[in-house]
Write an enzyme that holds these catalytic residues in place. Structure first.
Site, short mmCIF file in Angstrom:
data_model
loop_
_atom_site.label_atom_id
_atom_site.label_comp_id
_atom_site.label_asym_id
_atom_site.label_seq_id
_atom_site.Cartn_x
_atom_site.Cartn_y
_atom_site.Cartn_z
N CYS A 1 38.52 82.57 61.53
CA CYS A 1 39.89 82.96 61.17
C CYS A 1 39.79 84.29 60.44
O CYS A 1 39.23 84.35 59.33
CB CYS A 1 40.54 81.90 60.30
SG CYS A 1 42.20 82.35 59.71
N CYS B 1 47.46 86.94 62.86
CA CYS B 1 46.16 86.35 63.19
C CYS B 1 45.15 87.48 63.26
O CYS B 1 45.28 88.38 64.09
CB CYS B 1 46.24 85.60 64.51
SG CYS B 1 44.64 84.94 65.05
#
Length: 279
Positions: free
Chosen positions: A221, A72
């Site tokens: 993101c 991530c």
């Protein structure tokens, strides 16, 4: 269980030092409890700080549905700031073990305070089997994908986790919440996929919305922004160095022609600290 709530451009996380805190064995269940926005703390992910035999520290992250992604981008920026400010790591450069391999964040300090984090995200994976994605032929550029009776053209990249990038005329009206979940679970993607909707403003600027695997639409993101930059460069729509505009701010992404690595620069912000009851 003591925690710190942080965010990277609104993509928010609960961070726990699992080396000192007593963490339940059912980590997917813990993530579902902690990340619930009405019955828990509320977050896009639970991040655990763990020891590593390969790097300085290890990061594990769990989505709100309990699934565990490989990496991530926004999360690792928060991780880097957290371990630096809590004294778990020294120096401006870190090496962090993830399921996507060793990731190298570098803190940007101004007056002794963390102003941002630049992360060496490594080289993008363009081979179909590395994404992973069913079918034949690599790289996957503007490949037709049938979704809800319509044909969308996706460019697919792995940044340690899978991404399917769609270029659209106007990202504001893009059907993120209807097309996104269908593509996430599309048979083409055996491990599911993240889905990016990208509007090209010019060769140096992209605007993005994202449907994250296991989390739904989020405000940002980091790996998705990296995948979008790579997809833009691969298809000739944008340069290798771009600013990606997200709902709460910008990420600077550079796909270096020197080492083929993607570099992401952006903020990491602490929101609050607290204790979460485990009983």
């Amino acid at each position: 269980m003591h925690f710190v709530k942080m965010h990277g451009l609104g993509n928010d996380f609960v961070l726990v030092n699992a080396m000192t805190e007593k963490v339940p064995g059912d980590l997917p269940g813990l993530a579902r409890r902690v990340c619930h926005r009405r019955f828990g703390i509320g977050a896009d992910g639970l991040i655990l700080v763990l020891p590593s035999e390969q790097a300085r520290l290890r990061m594990r992250i769990f989505n709100p549905d309990g699934s565990e992604p490989e990496m991530c981008g926004n999360g690792i920026r928060c991780f880097a700031r957290y371990v630096y400010e809590t004294g778990l790591a020294e120096g401006e450069e870190l090496q962090v073990e993830t399921l996507a391999g060793i990731i190298k964040p570098r803190l940007i300090l101004e007056g002794g305070r963390v102003a941002g984090v630049r992360v060496d995200m490594g080289a993008p994976h363009l081979e179909r089997e590395q994404i992973p994605m069913a079918g034949t032929g690599s790289p996957v550029l503007d490949e037709p994908i049938e979704v809800n009776g319509e044909t969308w053209r996706g460019t697919c990249v792995s940044m340690g986790n899978p991404h399917c990038v769609f270029f659209v005329e106007d990202v504001t009206g893009a059907p993120v919440t209807t097309v996104g979940p269908v593509v996430e679970h599309h048979p083409l993607f055996p491990r599911r996929t993240n889905v990016e909707f990208i509007q090209v403003l010019n060769r140096e600027e992209l605007r993005m919305r994202v449907w994250e695997r296991g989390a739904g639409e989020t405000m940002a993101c980091g790996t998705g922004a990296c995948a979008a930059a790579v997809a833009g460069a691969l298809t000739g729509r944008s340069n290798r160095k771009v600013t990606v505009h997200l709902a709460a701010g910008d990420l600077q992404i550079e796909w270096s022609p020197v080492d083929n690595h993607v570099y992401m620069t952006g903020p990491a912000v602490e929101v609050f600290r607290g204790d979460f009851p485990l009983d």
